[in-house]
Motif scaffolding. Structure first.
Motif, PDB file in Angstrom:
ATOM      1  N   ALA A 154       0.832  -1.210   0.000  1.00  0.00           N
ATOM      2  CA  ALA A 154       0.000   0.000   0.000  1.00  0.00           C
ATOM      3  C   ALA A 154       0.866   1.259   0.000  1.00  0.00           C
ATOM      4  CB  ALA A 154      -0.924  -0.006   1.219  1.00  0.00           C
ATOM      5  N   HIS A 197       3.550   1.805  -1.513  1.00  0.00           N
ATOM      6  CA  HIS A 197       4.042   2.114  -2.858  1.00  0.00           C
ATOM      7  C   HIS A 197       3.027   2.903  -3.688  1.00  0.00           C
ATOM      8  CE1 HIS A 197       7.074  -0.904  -1.831  1.00  0.00           C
ATOM      9  NE2 HIS A 197       7.790  -0.428  -2.825  1.00  0.00           N
ATOM     10  N   ALA A 198       1.786   2.938  -3.258  1.00  0.00           N
ATOM     11  CA  ALA A 198       0.786   3.727  -3.977  1.00  0.00           C
ATOM     12  C   ALA A 198       0.968   5.218  -3.704  1.00  0.00           C
ATOM     13  CB  ALA A 198      -0.621   3.292  -3.566  1.00  0.00           C
ATOM     14  N   ALA A 207      -6.041   7.928   0.141  1.00  0.00           N
ATOM     15  CA  ALA A 207      -6.115   7.613  -1.290  1.00  0.00           C
ATOM     16  C   ALA A 207      -7.183   8.449  -1.976  1.00  0.00           C
ATOM     17  CB  ALA A 207      -6.405   6.137  -1.484  1.00  0.00           C
ATOM     18  N   LEU A 224      -6.242   9.188  -6.082  1.00  0.00           N
ATOM     19  CA  LEU A 224      -5.607   8.076  -6.790  1.00  0.00           C
ATOM     20  C   LEU A 224      -6.636   7.410  -7.694  1.00  0.00           C
ATOM     21  CD1 LEU A 224      -3.475   6.337  -3.998  1.00  0.00           C
ATOM     22  CD2 LEU A 224      -2.802   8.155  -5.569  1.00  0.00           C
ATOM     23  N   GLU A 280      -4.404   2.746  -9.272  1.00  0.00           N
ATOM     24  CA  GLU A 280      -3.350   3.170  -8.353  1.00  0.00           C
ATOM     25  C   GLU A 280      -3.662   2.792  -6.905  1.00  0.00           C
ATOM     26  OE1 GLU A 280      -1.609   7.191 -10.594  1.00  0.00           O
ATOM     27  OE2 GLU A 280      -3.375   7.318  -9.268  1.00  0.00           O
ATOM     28  N   ARG A 281      -4.939   2.718  -6.582  1.00  0.00           N
ATOM     29  CA  ARG A 281      -5.300   2.456  -5.193  1.00  0.00           C
ATOM     30  C   ARG A 281      -5.666   0.995  -4.912  1.00  0.00           C
ATOM     31  NH1 ARG A 281     -10.009   5.870  -3.061  1.00  0.00           N
ATOM     32  NH2 ARG A 281      -9.994   4.279  -1.420  1.00  0.00           N
ATOM     33  N   SER A 326      -3.725  -1.591  -4.307  1.00  0.00           N
ATOM     34  CA  SER A 326      -2.970  -2.132  -3.164  1.00  0.00           C
ATOM     35  C   SER A 326      -3.441  -1.524  -1.847  1.00  0.00           C
ATOM     36  CB  SER A 326      -1.472  -1.879  -3.351  1.00  0.00           C
ATOM     37  OG  SER A 326      -1.196  -0.489  -3.466  1.00  0.00           O
ATOM     38  N   VAL A 327      -3.915  -0.260  -1.905  1.00  0.00           N
ATOM     39  CA  VAL A 327      -4.420   0.395  -0.698  1.00  0.00           C
ATOM     40  C   VAL A 327      -5.707  -0.277  -0.233  1.00  0.00           C
ATOM     41  CG1 VAL A 327      -5.226   2.558   0.315  1.00  0.00           C
ATOM     42  CG2 VAL A 327      -3.375   2.573  -1.379  1.00  0.00           C
TER      43      VAL A 327
END
Length: 227
Positions: A61, A63-64, A100, A105, A109-110, A112-113
């Protein structure tokens, strides 16, 4: 294997006076089996999710929001992990979702979050790390994995070694006894059982008659010191 573990634990704690803790990686079948076995053996089981698996999700997360290798990504990940270790996993999940959204994002992009937040919410019942640490419970499987490496891999994965199941099991049991310092006690027990099986079981009431020599013992001269 889990059933074997419950049986071993039952032999060590037949009166259920100790705290039983199971460290898991979050596998649904594993959790289902643990709960079923706990009911079968009438055990109140505390289940702990391995914090290393949680950390993997948190770092993904991170890395996002930040680039790899920057101080910012490390600070972000460690801050969230600290919250989780303090028993505030719900706050950590809500906070990263909100961040996020604020940073706008994209859906890609989000991912992983959201995955991390979903993971924290899904397993929130097994993330009470503050209470676990205060009680002295393990929160990571590193000790177990280290023991497996030392006990199993260092002995069994020798170059050219080939093992059958029975032989490998016997070697590992002896290695475990030696590593734990119980070998001498075990060997005394082993000899007693061998005597019972090979000798005592063949006589009435298990009493082995004293051994007598068929011929008179030969008296041999002792060594004399000669100056």
């Amino acid at each position: 294997m889990i059933e074997d573990a419950f049986r071993e634990a039952s032999s060590r704690d037949p009166d259920r006076k100790k705290v039983w803790v199971a460290l898991v990686d979050g596998s649904k079948p594993q959790l289902a089996i643990l709960k079923a076995r706990a009911r079968k053996h009438k055990v109140r089981l505390t289940i702990v999710l391995d914090v290393m698996h949680v950390a993997e999700y948190v770092w993904k997360a991170a890395h996002a929001f930040h680039r790899e290798g920057t101080p910012e990504i490390e600070y972000w990940a460690l801050t969230r992990l600290r919250l989780i270790l303090e028993g505030k996993s719900a706050a950590a999940a809500a906070g990263m979702r909100r961040e996020a959204t604020v940073k706008k994002l994209s859906a890609d992009e989000r991912v992983s979050v959201d995955d991390c937040a979903d993971y924290l919410q899904k397993y929130t019942a097994y993330l009470h790390y503050a209470a676990y640490l205060a009680a002295g419970y393990p929160i990571s499987s590193g000790v177990v994995e280290g023991a497996c490496r030392y006990l199993v891999r260092d002995r069994m994965e020798l170059t050219g070694a080939r093992w059958r199941l029975n032989g490998a099991e016997a070697v590992l049991k002896l290695r475990a006894l030696r590593a734990s310092g119980d070998f001498d006690t075990y060997w005394t027990f082993h000899e007693a059982r061998e005597r019972e099986r090979n000798h005592a079981s063949r006589y009435a009431d298990g009493v082995v008659p004293p051994v007598t020599s068929p011929t008179p013992a030969v008296v041999r001269p002792r060594l004399r010191r000669v100056k």
